[in-house]
Design a protein around this motif. Structure first.
Motif, PDB file in Angstrom:
ATOM      1  N   SER A   1       0.674  -1.322   0.011  1.00  0.00           N
ATOM      2  CA  SER A   1      -0.007  -0.150   0.129  1.00  0.00           C
ATOM      3  C   SER A   1       0.850   1.206  -0.141  1.00  0.00           C
ATOM      4  O   SER A   1       0.264   2.308  -0.432  1.00  0.00           O
ATOM      5  N   LYS A   2       2.116   1.193   0.527  1.00  0.00           N
ATOM      6  CA  LYS A   2       2.912   2.448   0.495  1.00  0.00           C
ATOM      7  C   LYS A   2       4.308   2.049   0.252  1.00  0.00           C
ATOM      8  O   LYS A   2       4.937   0.920   0.529  1.00  0.00           O
TER       9      LYS A   2
ATOM     10  N   ASP B   1       1.875   7.084  -0.993  1.00  0.00           N
ATOM     11  CA  ASP B   1       0.718   6.390  -0.809  1.00  0.00           C
ATOM     12  C   ASP B   1       0.159   6.035  -2.374  1.00  0.00           C
ATOM     13  O   ASP B   1      -0.341   6.687  -2.929  1.00  0.00           O
TER      14      ASP B   1
ATOM     15  N   LYS C   1      -2.927   4.987  -2.886  1.00  0.00           N
ATOM     16  CA  LYS C   1      -4.318   5.455  -2.899  1.00  0.00           C
ATOM     17  C   LYS C   1      -4.216   6.726  -3.377  1.00  0.00           C
ATOM     18  O   LYS C   1      -5.149   7.220  -4.167  1.00  0.00           O
ATOM     19  N   SER C   2      -3.313   7.555  -2.785  1.00  0.00           N
ATOM     20  CA  SER C   2      -3.376   9.235  -2.956  1.00  0.00           C
ATOM     21  C   SER C   2      -2.297   9.579  -3.972  1.00  0.00           C
ATOM     22  O   SER C   2      -2.486  10.730  -4.505  1.00  0.00           O
TER      23      SER C   2
ATOM     24  N   TRP D   1      -0.728   7.880  -6.495  1.00  0.00           N
ATOM     25  CA  TRP D   1      -0.491   6.858  -7.738  1.00  0.00           C
ATOM     26  C   TRP D   1      -1.203   8.083  -8.975  1.00  0.00           C
ATOM     27  O   TRP D   1      -1.904   8.477  -8.775  1.00  0.00           O
TER      28      TRP D   1
ATOM     29  N   PRO E   1      -3.363   0.699  -9.608  1.00  0.00           N
ATOM     30  CA  PRO E   1      -4.811   1.100  -9.828  1.00  0.00           C
ATOM     31  C   PRO E   1      -5.001   1.291 -11.362  1.00  0.00           C
ATOM     32  O   PRO E   1      -6.202   1.622 -11.460  1.00  0.00           O
TER      33      PRO E   1
ATOM     34  N   HIS F   1      -7.280   0.126  -6.642  1.00  0.00           N
ATOM     35  CA  HIS F   1      -6.776   1.477  -6.456  1.00  0.00           C
ATOM     36  C   HIS F   1      -6.038   2.052  -5.194  1.00  0.00           C
ATOM     37  O   HIS F   1      -5.689   3.124  -5.568  1.00  0.00           O
ATOM     38  N   ASP F   2      -5.713   1.203  -4.354  1.00  0.00           N
ATOM     39  CA  ASP F   2      -4.998   1.727  -3.244  1.00  0.00           C
ATOM     40  C   ASP F   2      -3.945   0.674  -2.780  1.00  0.00           C
ATOM     41  O   ASP F   2      -3.361   0.656  -1.589  1.00  0.00           O
ATOM     42  N   HIS F   3      -3.402  -0.326  -3.757  1.00  0.00           N
ATOM     43  CA  HIS F   3      -2.124  -1.171  -3.668  1.00  0.00           C
ATOM     44  C   HIS F   3      -1.676  -1.692  -4.688  1.00  0.00           C
ATOM     45  O   HIS F   3      -2.556  -1.711  -5.934  1.00  0.00           O
TER      46      HIS F   3
END
Ligand SMILES: [Zn+2]
Length: 204
Positions: free
Chosen positions: A140-141, A146, A148-149, A151, A178, A185-187
């Motif tokens: 995820s990071k 991050d 999610k935010s 990418w 994503p 979308h978050d990983h």
């Protein structure tokens, strides 16, 4: 043996790709779920030695899981030299080795993950997920970026994620981001299953 595995792998991948656009018979899904575990290779003592050589801190767990979801030559990774992981995790040894190679190749300093082993079907299909066999990890990071935010952003963090995802393609059979679909979308989903390289063609 590697050639046979590759041929079976490509065949399976093609069947699964076709299955994404057509109705799959439940028999074929059942066949895949029975034969996928047969192709698993835990890497034996050689894999364990290779992991030690890379300064990974881990415990050996032997073969784990069930008949449906075996995790071959499982290791509990507790830490890396000069790389901070969000928490320990279990993987089949060859997958832990490929993860380590990716982290080192991409010069990752820290990462967070959302899990590894989970005996379940892939979302929206009857096929068993690679998570079932401890051959997949969800990231995820990476280095504070991050997924999610960050990418897709032109920022340093966004570029770092694109770079590490592209490098992951050199080490894993499947790299889902994503850009692949909404479910990711978050990983990043990274696995060493049957695949022909990066599914996403637009990693950069
Ligand atoms: Zn995953």
């Amino acid at each position: 043996m590697n050639l046979i595995n590759a041929i079976i792998g490509v065949s399976m991948f093609c069947l699964m790709t076709i299955g994404a656009t057509t109705l799959f018979s439940s028999d074929l899904i059942r066949l895949f779920n029975v034969f996928r575990p047969v192709l698993l290779d835990g890497g034996g003592k050689q894999c364990i030695s290779s992991l030690r050589e890379r300064d990974v801190k881990f415990r050996t767990l032997g073969n784990q899981g069930s008949d449906t979801c075996p995790v071959m030559n499982a290791v509990r990774v507790e830490g890396f030299k000069n790389i901070v992981a969000s928490s320990p995790f279990v993987l089949s040894c060859p997958t832990a080795l490929k993860l380590t190679n990716w982290l080192q190749d991409a010069q990752v300093k820290s990462f967070s993950h959302m899990g590894t082993v989970n005996c379940r079907k892939m979302r929206g299909s009857g096929f068993l997920s690679e998570h079932s066999f401890g051959t997949a990890i969800d990231i995820s990071k990476v280095d504070g970026a991050d997924i999610k935010s960050d990418w897709g952003s032109n920022s340093f963090k966004g570029q770092r994620l694109a770079e590490t995802a592209a490098i992951a393609c050199k080490h894993f059979s499947n790299v889902l981001t994503p850009e692949t679909d909404r479910a990711h979308h978050d990983h990043f989903h990274l696995d060493t299953g049957l695949g022909v390289g990066c599914v996403s063609s637009q990693l950069r």
